[in-house]
Motif scaffolding. Structure first.
Motif, PDB file in Angstrom:
ATOM      1  N   UNK A  71       0.886  -1.295  -0.068  1.00  0.00           N
ATOM      2  CA  UNK A  71       0.017  -0.064   0.064  1.00  0.00           C
ATOM      3  C   UNK A  71       0.828   1.153   0.036  1.00  0.00           C
ATOM      4  N   UNK A  72       0.374   2.231  -0.485  1.00  0.00           N
ATOM      5  CA  UNK A  72       0.883   3.525  -0.552  1.00  0.00           C
ATOM      6  C   UNK A  72       0.477   4.623   0.425  1.00  0.00           C
ATOM      7  N   UNK A  73       1.477   5.351   1.094  1.00  0.00           N
ATOM      8  CA  UNK A  73       1.039   6.458   1.808  1.00  0.00           C
ATOM      9  C   UNK A  73       1.304   7.889   1.283  1.00  0.00           C
ATOM     10  N   UNK A  74       0.335   8.445   0.630  1.00  0.00           N
ATOM     11  CA  UNK A  74       0.314   9.518   0.113  1.00  0.00           C
ATOM     12  C   UNK A  74      -1.090  10.476   0.141  1.00  0.00           C
ATOM     13  N   UNK A  75      -1.085  11.677   0.143  1.00  0.00           N
ATOM     14  CA  UNK A  75      -2.265  12.529   0.693  1.00  0.00           C
ATOM     15  C   UNK A  75      -2.695  12.850  -0.761  1.00  0.00           C
ATOM     16  N   UNK A  76      -4.032  13.359  -0.755  1.00  0.00           N
ATOM     17  CA  UNK A  76      -4.770  13.740  -2.036  1.00  0.00           C
ATOM     18  C   UNK A  76      -4.120  14.973  -2.613  1.00  0.00           C
ATOM     19  N   UNK A  77      -3.662  15.987  -1.501  1.00  0.00           N
ATOM     20  CA  UNK A  77      -2.852  17.165  -2.396  1.00  0.00           C
ATOM     21  C   UNK A  77      -1.635  16.813  -3.237  1.00  0.00           C
ATOM     22  N   UNK A  78      -0.909  15.730  -2.777  1.00  0.00           N
ATOM     23  CA  UNK A  78       0.197  15.550  -3.492  1.00  0.00           C
ATOM     24  C   UNK A  78      -0.124  14.781  -4.743  1.00  0.00           C
ATOM     25  N   UNK A  79      -1.202  14.037  -4.764  1.00  0.00           N
ATOM     26  CA  UNK A  79      -1.946  13.539  -6.046  1.00  0.00           C
ATOM     27  C   UNK A  79      -2.327  14.659  -6.920  1.00  0.00           C
ATOM     28  N   UNK A  80      -3.038  15.626  -6.342  1.00  0.00           N
ATOM     29  CA  UNK A  80      -3.562  16.660  -7.113  1.00  0.00           C
ATOM     30  C   UNK A  80      -2.474  17.750  -7.614  1.00  0.00           C
ATOM     31  N   UNK A  81      -1.546  17.851  -7.082  1.00  0.00           N
ATOM     32  CA  UNK A  81      -0.470  18.552  -7.417  1.00  0.00           C
ATOM     33  C   UNK A  81       0.347  17.920  -8.657  1.00  0.00           C
ATOM     34  N   UNK A  82       0.322  16.485  -8.608  1.00  0.00           N
ATOM     35  CA  UNK A  82       0.883  15.725  -9.731  1.00  0.00           C
ATOM     36  C   UNK A  82       0.180  15.963 -10.728  1.00  0.00           C
ATOM     37  N   UNK A  83      -1.273  15.799 -10.844  1.00  0.00           N
ATOM     38  CA  UNK A  83      -1.997  15.994 -12.001  1.00  0.00           C
ATOM     39  C   UNK A  83      -2.065  17.367 -12.415  1.00  0.00           C
ATOM     40  N   UNK A  84      -1.740  18.341 -11.793  1.00  0.00           N
ATOM     41  CA  UNK A  84      -1.764  19.703 -12.264  1.00  0.00           C
ATOM     42  C   UNK A  84      -0.490  19.894 -13.112  1.00  0.00           C
ATOM     43  N   UNK A  85       0.760  19.249 -12.556  1.00  0.00           N
ATOM     44  CA  UNK A  85       1.703  19.318 -13.182  1.00  0.00           C
ATOM     45  C   UNK A  85       1.498  18.530 -14.557  1.00  0.00           C
ATOM     46  N   UNK A  86       1.197  17.329 -14.607  1.00  0.00           N
ATOM     47  CA  UNK A  86       1.097  16.648 -15.783  1.00  0.00           C
ATOM     48  C   UNK A  86       0.142  17.241 -17.011  1.00  0.00           C
ATOM     49  N   UNK A  87      -0.779  18.030 -16.317  1.00  0.00           N
ATOM     50  CA  UNK A  87      -1.536  18.828 -17.510  1.00  0.00           C
ATOM     51  C   UNK A  87      -0.669  20.052 -17.949  1.00  0.00           C
ATOM     52  N   UNK A  88       0.156  20.484 -17.244  1.00  0.00           N
ATOM     53  CA  UNK A  88       1.177  21.445 -17.868  1.00  0.00           C
ATOM     54  C   UNK A  88       2.185  21.012 -18.796  1.00  0.00           C
ATOM     55  N   UNK A  89       2.291  19.778 -18.826  1.00  0.00           N
ATOM     56  CA  UNK A  89       3.107  19.313 -20.074  1.00  0.00           C
ATOM     57  C   UNK A  89       4.512  19.456 -19.809  1.00  0.00           C
ATOM     58  N   UNK A  90       5.200  19.363 -18.317  1.00  0.00           N
ATOM     59  CA  UNK A  90       6.471  19.897 -18.196  1.00  0.00           C
ATOM     60  C   UNK A  90       7.553  18.812 -18.838  1.00  0.00           C
ATOM     61  N   UNK A  91       8.776  18.726 -18.994  1.00  0.00           N
ATOM     62  CA  UNK A  91       9.779  17.654 -19.490  1.00  0.00           C
ATOM     63  C   UNK A  91       9.915  16.788 -18.725  1.00  0.00           C
ATOM     64  N   UNK A  92       9.516  16.778 -17.439  1.00  0.00           N
ATOM     65  CA  UNK A  92       9.909  15.648 -16.514  1.00  0.00           C
ATOM     66  C   UNK A  92       8.908  14.362 -16.903  1.00  0.00           C
ATOM     67  N   UNK A  93       7.734  14.690 -17.437  1.00  0.00           N
ATOM     68  CA  UNK A  93       6.819  13.670 -17.675  1.00  0.00           C
ATOM     69  C   UNK A  93       7.390  13.003 -18.919  1.00  0.00           C
TER      70      UNK A  93
END
Length: 296
Positions: free
Chosen positions: A218-240
């Motif tokens: 199981x993973x221990x991660x909060x909703x706000x971290x997942x939310x930030x992850x999705x927002x950064x993915x939507x921006x299309x940064x080169x890290x993805x």
């Protein structure tokens, strides 16, 4: 009356080799370079080779086609191997062979580039080099839940480097031996499982993940971290982003609205679909205690 098998005509010699049991062929291949090449020419195949490591001892389970004994258990020692055929054991030696020669020999005569799985039950850190020398490559590395070892960062990453896939049934990661360095490895798939000691994840761990398929239970991660992850993915940064699929089973119930807060999405087949400006798509399935990401 004994027959000099190597003096037989080519067709008769080939027929004799084709009639041999797999393990008779292996024994024959150890006689000389010529017999080894003859065995390779038969193109005999095996189903799988699994290696289990207990401390510094490597034991093989070999499943073969065209053999009287389906499974053969092999203990690898320094200059010899012991073979257990189920009805007794045999001791084989090969002059000039050491512990590191046996598995490459099996792979070579069976035309395999790697063993199918390497299972770590227990291994001492100073024996890690021996394991790598004996097993140059494997399809899947498995670390069992009862493995007592505490891996140091460099030794663990070196062990993972010989694998295409990794299945780890124990949370062996610490602040010094951080999970991000493992997720950043170029692996085909990663499966982490430990229900008693969850894997702590942070935003950066997801951003730098470099395996194609990732499952964490199981993973221990909060909703706000997942939310930030999705927002950064939507921006299309080169890290993805190399993963094509990622599943996180969480230790707590997930708040779907918090994960998707401030993100534009559509509902397609009961999943949330995110469309990026560059044409990339991400489908998200959020259940009570899990979230699935499918990248397209």
């Amino acid at each position: 009356m004994p027959i000099r098998i190597l003096s037989l005509p080519v067709a008769d010699l080939q027929y004799a080799l084709n009639c041999m049991d797999t393990w008779d062929l292996v024994a024959f291949s150890l006689c000389s370079k010529r017999t080894k090449n003859l065995v390779k020419f038969t193109v005999r195949k095996i189903k799988k080779i699994e290696a289990n490591v207990y401390d510094c001892r490597i034991c093989l389970t070999v499943q073969a086609f065209q053999t009287i004994q389906n499974f053969v258990f092999i203990g690898i020692h320094d200059s010899c191997i012991t073979l257990d055929f189920g009805k007794g054991t045999e001791l084989w030696r090969k002059q000039g062979f050491t512990q590191r020669n046996w598995i490459p020999h099996f792979l070579d005569i069976f035309h395999e580039s790697k063993i199918h799985s390497l299972v770590i039950m227990n291994v001492r850190l100073w024996d890690m080099d021996t394991v790598k020398q004996c097993i140059p490559k494997c399809q899947t590395l498995r670390i069992r839940e009862n493995c007592y070892i505490k891996f140091e960062n460099i030794e663990f990453l070196q062990l993972c480097s010989i694998a295409e896939n990794a299945e780890i049934e124990k949370n062996i990661f610490t602040n010094e031996n951080h999970i991000s360095k493992f997720l950043n490895l170029n692996l085909r798939s990663v499966h982490l499982s430990d229900w008693d000691n969850p894997f702590k994840l942070e935003l950066n761990d997801l951003l730098t993940a470099n395996s194609i398929n990732i499952t964490i239970q199981t993973a221990n991660i909060r909703e706000n971290e997942l939310n930030r992850y999705l927002k950064l993915w939507m921006k299309g940064n080169n890290i993805f982003n190399r993963p094509s699929y990622m599943k996180l089973s969480l230790i707590h119930e997930i708040d779907r609205d918090e994960v998707l807060r401030g993100i534009k999405y559509q509902i397609v087949d009961n999943e949330c679909s995110l469309n990026r400006a560059d044409g990339k798509k991400l489908s998200i399935s959020i259940q009570r205690n899990s979230v699935d990401f499918e990248f397209q």
